[in-house]
Design a protein around this motif. Structure first.
Motif, PDB file in Angstrom:
ATOM      1  N   LEU A 133       2.017  -3.683  -1.566  1.00 54.77           N
ATOM      2  CA  LEU A 133       2.075  -2.368  -2.195  1.00 54.77           C
ATOM      3  C   LEU A 133       0.658  -1.901  -2.470  1.00 54.77           C
ATOM      4  CD1 LEU A 133       4.904  -2.950  -4.849  1.00 54.77           C
ATOM      5  CD2 LEU A 133       5.147  -2.021  -2.554  1.00 54.77           C
ATOM      6  N   ASP A 134       0.211  -0.859  -1.770  1.00 50.40           N
ATOM      7  CA  ASP A 134      -1.210  -0.509  -1.825  1.00 50.40           C
ATOM      8  C   ASP A 134      -1.423   0.862  -1.194  1.00 50.40           C
ATOM      9  OD1 ASP A 134      -4.055  -0.636  -1.838  1.00 50.40           O
ATOM     10  OD2 ASP A 134      -4.024  -2.781  -1.407  1.00 50.40           O
ATOM     11  N   ALA A 135      -2.424   1.567  -1.687  1.00 49.23           N
ATOM     12  CA  ALA A 135      -2.870   2.789  -1.005  1.00 49.23           C
ATOM     13  C   ALA A 135      -3.629   2.459   0.268  1.00 49.23           C
ATOM     14  CB  ALA A 135      -3.758   3.611  -1.937  1.00 49.23           C
ATOM     15  N   TYR A 183       3.901  -3.123   4.766  1.00 49.48           N
ATOM     16  CA  TYR A 183       3.153  -2.280   3.824  1.00 49.48           C
ATOM     17  C   TYR A 183       4.073  -1.214   3.244  1.00 49.48           C
ATOM     18  CZ  TYR A 183      -1.393  -3.786   5.846  1.00 49.48           C
ATOM     19  OH  TYR A 183      -2.489  -4.485   6.262  1.00 49.48           O
ATOM     20  N   GLY A 185       3.484   2.352   0.813  1.00 50.62           N
ATOM     21  CA  GLY A 185       2.660   3.261   0.019  1.00 50.62           C
ATOM     22  C   GLY A 185       1.309   3.601   0.582  1.00 50.62           C
ATOM     23  N   LEU A 186       1.038   3.265   1.831  1.00 49.61           N
ATOM     24  CA  LEU A 186      -0.280   3.523   2.417  1.00 49.61           C
ATOM     25  C   LEU A 186      -0.591   5.019   2.445  1.00 49.61           C
ATOM     26  CD1 LEU A 186      -0.314   1.140   5.531  1.00 49.61           C
ATOM     27  CD2 LEU A 186      -1.259   0.711   3.246  1.00 49.61           C
ATOM     28  N   THR A 206       4.142   4.635   4.977  1.00 47.07           N
ATOM     29  CA  THR A 206       3.151   5.449   4.284  1.00 47.07           C
ATOM     30  C   THR A 206       3.837   6.277   3.196  1.00 47.07           C
ATOM     31  OG1 THR A 206       3.404   7.374   5.729  1.00 47.07           O
ATOM     32  CG2 THR A 206       1.891   5.617   6.466  1.00 47.07           C
ATOM     33  N   CYS A 237       0.553  -6.517  -5.239  1.00 50.87           N
ATOM     34  CA  CYS A 237       0.559  -5.138  -5.720  1.00 50.87           C
ATOM     35  C   CYS A 237      -0.821  -4.730  -6.227  1.00 50.87           C
ATOM     36  CB  CYS A 237       1.585  -4.974  -6.834  1.00 50.87           C
ATOM     37  SG  CYS A 237       1.641  -3.307  -7.525  1.00 50.87           S
ATOM     38  N   ASP A 238      -1.421  -3.771  -5.537  1.00 53.73           N
ATOM     39  CA  ASP A 238      -2.620  -3.091  -6.011  1.00 53.73           C
ATOM     40  C   ASP A 238      -2.142  -1.889  -6.815  1.00 53.73           C
ATOM     41  OD1 ASP A 238      -4.864  -1.382  -6.273  1.00 53.73           O
ATOM     42  OD2 ASP A 238      -5.773  -2.187  -4.441  1.00 53.73           O
ATOM     43  N   TRP A 241      -1.566   1.832  -5.688  1.00 54.88           N
ATOM     44  CA  TRP A 241      -0.470   2.395  -4.905  1.00 54.88           C
ATOM     45  C   TRP A 241       0.274   3.459  -5.711  1.00 54.88           C
ATOM     46  CZ3 TRP A 241       5.033   2.163  -3.930  1.00 54.88           C
ATOM     47  CH2 TRP A 241       5.800   1.593  -4.960  1.00 54.88           C
ATOM     48  N   GLY A 257      -0.068   9.169  -4.812  1.00 55.27           N
ATOM     49  CA  GLY A 257       0.635   7.891  -4.756  1.00 55.27           C
ATOM     50  C   GLY A 257       2.034   7.951  -5.329  1.00 55.27           C
TER      51      GLY A 257
END
Length: 311
Positions: A133-135, A183, A185-186, A206, A237-238, A241, A257
Protein backbone atom coordinates in the motif's frame (compact mmCIF):
# COMPACT_ATOMS: atom_id res chain seq x y z
CA UNK A 1 -16.62 -10.37 -7.23
CA UNK A 2 -17.81 -11.41 -3.79
CA UNK A 3 -15.17 -12.53 -1.33
CA UNK A 4 -15.71 -15.99 0.16
CA UNK A 5 -16.37 -16.10 3.87
CA UNK A 6 -13.19 -16.80 5.81
CA UNK A 7 -12.64 -18.37 9.19
CA UNK A 8 -10.93 -15.82 11.36
CA UNK A 9 -7.74 -16.84 13.14
CA UNK A 10 -8.12 -18.03 16.72
CA UNK A 11 -7.60 -15.53 19.50
CA UNK A 12 -5.57 -14.40 21.20
CA UNK A 13 -3.35 -13.08 18.45
CA UNK A 14 0.21 -12.29 19.52
CA UNK A 15 2.00 -9.26 18.06
CA UNK A 16 5.64 -8.26 18.39
CA UNK A 17 6.39 -4.56 17.96
CA UNK A 18 9.74 -3.88 16.28
CA UNK A 19 10.86 -0.27 15.85
CA UNK A 20 13.24 0.66 13.05
CA UNK A 21 14.31 4.32 13.41
CA UNK A 22 15.80 4.35 9.92
CA UNK A 23 16.12 7.49 7.81
CA UNK A 24 19.17 6.52 5.74
CA UNK A 25 17.04 5.58 2.74
CA UNK A 26 15.39 9.00 2.46
CA UNK A 27 16.62 12.48 1.66
CA UNK A 28 14.25 14.24 4.08
CA UNK A 29 15.06 13.85 7.76
CA UNK A 30 12.55 13.00 10.47
CA UNK A 31 11.13 9.55 9.71
CA UNK A 32 13.57 8.04 12.20
CA UNK A 33 11.22 9.42 14.87
CA UNK A 34 8.29 7.44 13.46
CA UNK A 35 8.61 4.50 15.89
CA UNK A 36 8.55 6.88 18.86
CA UNK A 37 5.49 8.64 17.47
CA UNK A 38 3.70 5.31 17.14
CA UNK A 39 4.60 4.27 20.66
CA UNK A 40 3.18 7.57 21.95
CA UNK A 41 -0.06 6.92 20.09
CA UNK A 42 -3.02 4.81 21.19
CA UNK A 43 -1.68 1.79 19.27
CA UNK A 44 -0.94 -0.61 22.12
CA UNK A 45 -4.10 0.13 24.15
CA UNK A 46 -6.23 -0.31 21.02
CA UNK A 47 -4.66 -3.67 20.21
CA UNK A 48 -4.94 -4.87 23.80
CA UNK A 49 -8.64 -3.97 23.88
CA UNK A 50 -9.03 -6.33 20.91
CA UNK A 51 -7.50 -9.15 22.95
CA UNK A 52 -4.18 -8.95 21.09
CA UNK A 53 -1.14 -9.85 23.19
CA UNK A 54 1.47 -7.17 22.47
CA UNK A 55 5.18 -7.46 23.18
CA UNK A 56 7.43 -4.50 22.42
CA UNK A 57 10.97 -5.71 21.70
CA UNK A 58 12.41 -2.22 21.20
CA UNK A 59 14.29 -0.84 18.24
CA UNK A 60 16.69 -2.31 15.73
CA UNK A 61 19.99 -0.47 16.11
CA UNK A 62 20.51 2.12 13.37
CA UNK A 63 23.68 4.24 13.11
CA UNK A 64 23.22 7.98 13.46
CA UNK A 65 23.23 9.51 9.99
CA UNK A 66 25.51 12.34 11.11
CA UNK A 67 28.28 9.83 11.87
CA UNK A 68 28.26 8.33 8.37
CA UNK A 69 29.90 9.44 5.17
CA UNK A 70 28.11 9.60 1.84
CA UNK A 71 24.37 9.53 1.21
CA UNK A 72 21.75 7.91 -1.00
CA UNK A 73 23.35 4.83 -2.54
CA UNK A 74 26.33 5.45 -0.27
CA UNK A 75 24.27 4.18 2.64
CA UNK A 76 23.44 0.86 0.94
CA UNK A 77 25.83 -1.25 2.99
CA UNK A 78 24.63 0.21 6.29
CA UNK A 79 20.99 -0.19 5.29
CA UNK A 80 21.76 -3.80 4.34
CA UNK A 81 23.14 -4.44 7.83
CA UNK A 82 20.04 -2.92 9.45
CA UNK A 83 17.77 -4.95 7.18
CA UNK A 84 19.68 -8.16 7.93
CA UNK A 85 19.09 -7.62 11.65
CA UNK A 86 15.43 -6.87 11.01
CA UNK A 87 15.03 -9.93 8.77
CA UNK A 88 16.35 -12.16 11.55
CA UNK A 89 13.86 -10.67 13.98
CA UNK A 90 10.81 -10.95 11.74
CA UNK A 91 11.74 -14.51 10.76
CA UNK A 92 12.04 -15.50 14.43
CA UNK A 93 8.66 -13.95 15.24
CA UNK A 94 6.86 -15.70 12.38
CA UNK A 95 8.47 -19.03 13.30
CA UNK A 96 7.11 -18.58 16.82
CA UNK A 97 3.60 -17.92 15.57
CA UNK A 98 3.81 -14.23 16.45
CA UNK A 99 2.94 -11.48 14.00
CA UNK A 100 5.73 -8.91 13.65
CA UNK A 101 4.46 -5.33 13.46
CA UNK A 102 7.34 -3.24 12.15
CA UNK A 103 7.23 0.49 12.84
CA UNK A 104 9.34 2.73 10.62
CA UNK A 105 11.37 4.58 9.66
CA UNK A 106 11.69 4.83 5.92
CA UNK A 107 10.41 2.13 3.56
CA UNK A 108 13.84 0.71 2.75
CA UNK A 109 13.39 -1.36 5.92
CA UNK A 110 10.90 -3.58 4.07
CA UNK A 111 13.80 -5.19 2.21
CA UNK A 112 14.54 -6.75 5.61
CA UNK A 113 11.13 -7.22 7.21
CA UNK A 114 9.59 -8.95 4.19
CA UNK A 115 12.74 -11.03 3.65
CA UNK A 116 12.40 -12.35 7.19
CA UNK A 117 8.77 -13.29 6.68
CA UNK A 118 9.70 -15.00 3.40
CA UNK A 119 12.44 -17.00 5.14
CA UNK A 120 10.11 -18.25 7.87
CA UNK A 121 7.37 -19.24 5.42
CA UNK A 122 9.92 -20.80 3.06
CA UNK A 123 11.03 -23.07 5.91
CA UNK A 124 7.42 -24.29 6.00
CA UNK A 125 7.56 -24.83 2.21
CA UNK A 126 5.42 -21.79 1.48
CA UNK A 127 5.90 -18.65 -0.56
CA UNK A 128 4.94 -15.18 0.70
CA UNK A 129 2.27 -12.88 -0.67
CA UNK A 130 3.01 -9.15 -0.48
CA UNK A 131 0.42 -6.36 -0.53
CA UNK A 132 2.15 -2.99 -0.96
CA UNK A 133 0.00 0.00 0.00
CA UNK A 134 1.88 3.05 -1.24
CA UNK A 135 1.76 6.11 -3.46
CA UNK A 136 5.09 4.91 -4.88
CA UNK A 137 6.21 1.63 -6.43
CA UNK A 138 9.64 1.55 -4.72
CA UNK A 139 10.92 -0.74 -7.48
CA UNK A 140 13.95 1.23 -8.62
CA UNK A 141 17.47 -0.20 -8.37
CA UNK A 142 20.67 1.75 -7.69
CA UNK A 143 21.18 1.78 -11.46
CA UNK A 144 17.72 3.17 -12.35
CA UNK A 145 16.98 5.50 -9.44
CA UNK A 146 16.88 9.21 -10.31
CA UNK A 147 17.36 10.26 -6.68
CA UNK A 148 19.58 7.51 -5.30
CA UNK A 149 17.26 7.22 -2.29
CA UNK A 150 17.14 3.62 -1.11
CA UNK A 151 13.57 3.91 0.23
CA UNK A 152 12.58 3.87 -3.44
CA UNK A 153 14.21 0.45 -3.95
CA UNK A 154 12.98 -2.20 -1.47
CA UNK A 155 10.58 -3.97 -3.84
CA UNK A 156 13.29 -4.39 -6.48
CA UNK A 157 15.54 -6.01 -3.90
CA UNK A 158 12.78 -8.32 -2.66
CA UNK A 159 12.37 -9.44 -6.28
CA UNK A 160 16.08 -10.25 -6.42
CA UNK A 161 17.39 -7.19 -8.31
CA UNK A 162 19.78 -4.40 -7.41
CA UNK A 163 22.42 -4.49 -4.66
CA UNK A 164 23.21 -8.21 -4.31
CA UNK A 165 23.70 -8.33 -0.50
CA UNK A 166 20.39 -6.50 0.08
CA UNK A 167 18.61 -8.69 -2.48
CA UNK A 168 19.72 -11.95 -0.83
CA UNK A 169 18.62 -11.56 2.80
CA UNK A 170 15.97 -14.27 2.51
CA UNK A 171 16.47 -18.02 2.23
CA UNK A 172 13.70 -17.88 -0.37
CA UNK A 173 15.25 -16.71 -3.63
CA UNK A 174 13.89 -14.26 -4.56
CA UNK A 175 12.07 -13.32 -1.38
CA UNK A 176 8.97 -12.41 -3.39
CA UNK A 177 7.88 -13.67 -6.79
CA UNK A 178 6.25 -11.14 -9.13
CA UNK A 179 3.02 -13.11 -9.30
CA UNK A 180 2.63 -12.89 -5.50
CA UNK A 181 3.11 -9.11 -5.31
CA UNK A 182 0.33 -6.57 -5.68
CA UNK A 183 0.35 -2.80 -5.43
CA UNK A 184 -2.62 -0.75 -4.23
CA UNK A 185 -2.87 3.04 -4.41
CA UNK A 186 -0.04 3.94 -6.78
CA UNK A 187 -0.01 7.49 -8.14
CA UNK A 188 3.64 8.64 -8.46
CA UNK A 189 6.03 6.45 -10.49
CA UNK A 190 9.25 6.96 -12.43
CA UNK A 191 9.34 5.88 -16.07
CA UNK A 192 11.82 3.11 -15.23
CA UNK A 193 9.45 1.78 -12.57
CA UNK A 194 6.54 1.70 -15.01
CA UNK A 195 8.67 -0.28 -17.46
CA UNK A 196 9.76 -2.74 -14.76
CA UNK A 197 6.21 -3.36 -13.55
CA UNK A 198 5.06 -4.07 -17.10
CA UNK A 199 8.06 -6.25 -17.90
CA UNK A 200 7.61 -8.41 -14.81
CA UNK A 201 3.83 -8.64 -15.15
CA UNK A 202 3.23 -7.30 -11.64
CA UNK A 203 -0.37 -6.46 -10.77
CA UNK A 204 -0.59 -2.79 -9.87
CA UNK A 205 -3.79 -0.98 -8.91
CA UNK A 206 -3.48 2.79 -9.19
CA UNK A 207 -5.72 5.44 -7.69
CA UNK A 208 -7.53 5.51 -11.03
CA UNK A 209 -8.45 1.85 -10.53
CA UNK A 210 -9.81 2.70 -7.09
CA UNK A 211 -11.73 5.68 -8.50
CA UNK A 212 -13.25 3.63 -11.31
CA UNK A 213 -13.89 0.29 -9.60
CA UNK A 214 -14.08 1.15 -5.93
CA UNK A 215 -11.76 0.11 -3.13
CA UNK A 216 -13.72 -3.08 -2.32
CA UNK A 217 -13.30 -4.55 -5.82
CA UNK A 218 -9.63 -3.60 -5.95
CA UNK A 219 -8.89 -5.14 -2.55
CA UNK A 220 -10.78 -8.33 -3.43
CA UNK A 221 -8.45 -8.74 -6.41
CA UNK A 222 -5.39 -7.78 -4.37
CA UNK A 223 -6.18 -10.38 -1.71
CA UNK A 224 -6.71 -13.06 -4.33
CA UNK A 225 -3.33 -12.30 -5.92
CA UNK A 226 -1.43 -12.26 -2.61
CA UNK A 227 -3.03 -15.42 -1.23
CA UNK A 228 -2.96 -17.62 -4.32
CA UNK A 229 -0.07 -20.07 -4.02
CA UNK A 230 1.27 -18.54 -0.80
CA UNK A 231 1.30 -19.42 2.89
CA UNK A 232 0.32 -15.95 4.09
CA UNK A 233 0.45 -12.24 3.43
CA UNK A 234 2.94 -9.59 4.48
CA UNK A 235 1.27 -6.16 4.40
CA UNK A 236 3.64 -3.24 3.87
CA UNK A 237 1.92 0.10 4.33
CA UNK A 238 3.46 3.49 3.60
CA UNK A 239 1.17 6.03 5.21
CA UNK A 240 1.58 8.24 2.14
CA UNK A 241 -0.88 5.97 0.30
CA UNK A 242 -3.51 7.98 2.19
CA UNK A 243 -4.26 11.51 1.00
CA UNK A 244 -2.04 14.08 2.78
CA UNK A 245 -5.12 16.04 3.85
CA UNK A 246 -5.84 13.07 6.12
CA UNK A 247 -2.22 12.09 6.89
CA UNK A 248 0.07 15.14 6.60
CA UNK A 249 2.98 13.78 8.65
CA UNK A 250 4.61 11.61 6.00
CA UNK A 251 8.02 11.64 4.32
CA UNK A 252 6.90 12.03 0.69
CA UNK A 253 3.29 13.27 0.47
CA UNK A 254 1.44 13.05 -2.86
CA UNK A 255 -2.01 14.55 -3.34
CA UNK A 256 -4.92 12.40 -4.47
CA UNK A 257 -4.56 9.40 -2.18
CA UNK A 258 -7.00 7.11 -0.42
CA UNK A 259 -9.60 8.56 1.91
CA UNK A 260 -9.63 7.67 5.57
CA UNK A 261 -12.64 5.40 5.10
CA UNK A 262 -11.03 3.66 2.10
CA UNK A 263 -7.90 3.04 4.17
CA UNK A 264 -9.93 1.47 6.97
CA UNK A 265 -11.85 -0.68 4.52
CA UNK A 266 -8.61 -1.99 3.04
CA UNK A 267 -7.40 -3.00 6.51
CA UNK A 268 -10.72 -4.61 7.41
CA UNK A 269 -10.73 -6.66 4.22
CA UNK A 270 -7.17 -7.84 4.87
CA UNK A 271 -8.09 -8.86 8.40
CA UNK A 272 -11.12 -10.80 7.21
CA UNK A 273 -8.91 -13.05 5.06
CA UNK A 274 -7.21 -14.52 8.13
CA UNK A 275 -4.00 -14.56 6.04
CA UNK A 276 -2.08 -11.65 7.61
CA UNK A 277 1.31 -12.88 8.83
CA UNK A 278 3.24 -9.63 9.28
CA UNK A 279 2.84 -5.89 8.78
CA UNK A 280 4.98 -2.80 8.24
CA UNK A 281 3.79 0.74 8.96
CA UNK A 282 6.33 3.24 7.66
CA UNK A 283 7.26 6.79 6.65
CA UNK A 284 5.62 8.75 9.47
CA UNK A 285 7.51 12.03 9.89
CA UNK A 286 6.55 13.77 13.16
CA UNK A 287 8.37 16.94 12.08
CA UNK A 288 5.70 17.43 9.40
CA UNK A 289 2.80 16.33 11.60
CA UNK A 290 0.46 18.17 13.94
CA UNK A 291 -0.09 16.86 17.49
CA UNK A 292 0.86 13.32 16.42
CA UNK A 293 -2.33 13.13 14.33
CA UNK A 294 -0.82 10.95 11.59
CA UNK A 295 0.53 8.45 14.10
CA UNK A 296 -2.90 8.28 15.74
CA UNK A 297 -4.49 7.69 12.34
CA UNK A 298 -1.96 4.92 11.70
CA UNK A 299 -2.75 3.36 15.08
CA UNK A 300 -6.44 3.29 14.13
CA UNK A 301 -5.62 1.62 10.80
CA UNK A 302 -3.49 -1.03 12.45
CA UNK A 303 -6.33 -1.75 14.87
CA UNK A 304 -8.60 -2.33 11.87
CA UNK A 305 -6.04 -4.71 10.38
CA UNK A 306 -6.08 -6.68 13.62
CA UNK A 307 -9.82 -6.99 13.97
CA UNK A 308 -11.45 -3.78 15.12
CA UNK A 309 -14.94 -3.45 13.63
CA UNK A 310 -17.56 -0.72 13.65
CA UNK A 311 -20.22 -3.09 15.00
Amino acid sequence: MMRPLQTRPPCPVAVQLIGVPLDLGASRRGVDMGPSAMRLSSLVPQLERLGVRVTDTGNVAVPDRSTLLGGGNGFLDVITEVCADLAARTAAAVRAGVRPLVLGGDHSLAAGSVAGTATALHEQHHRTGLIWLDAHADINTPATSLSGNVHGMPVAHLLGHGHAPLASLSSAVPAIRPEHLVYVGLRDLDDAEKATIRALGIRAFTMRDIDERGLRAVMDDAVTIATTGTGGVHLSCDVDWIDPQEAPGVGTPVRGGATLREAHLAMEIIHDTGALVAMDLVEINPILDSRNATAELAADLIASAFGRHIL
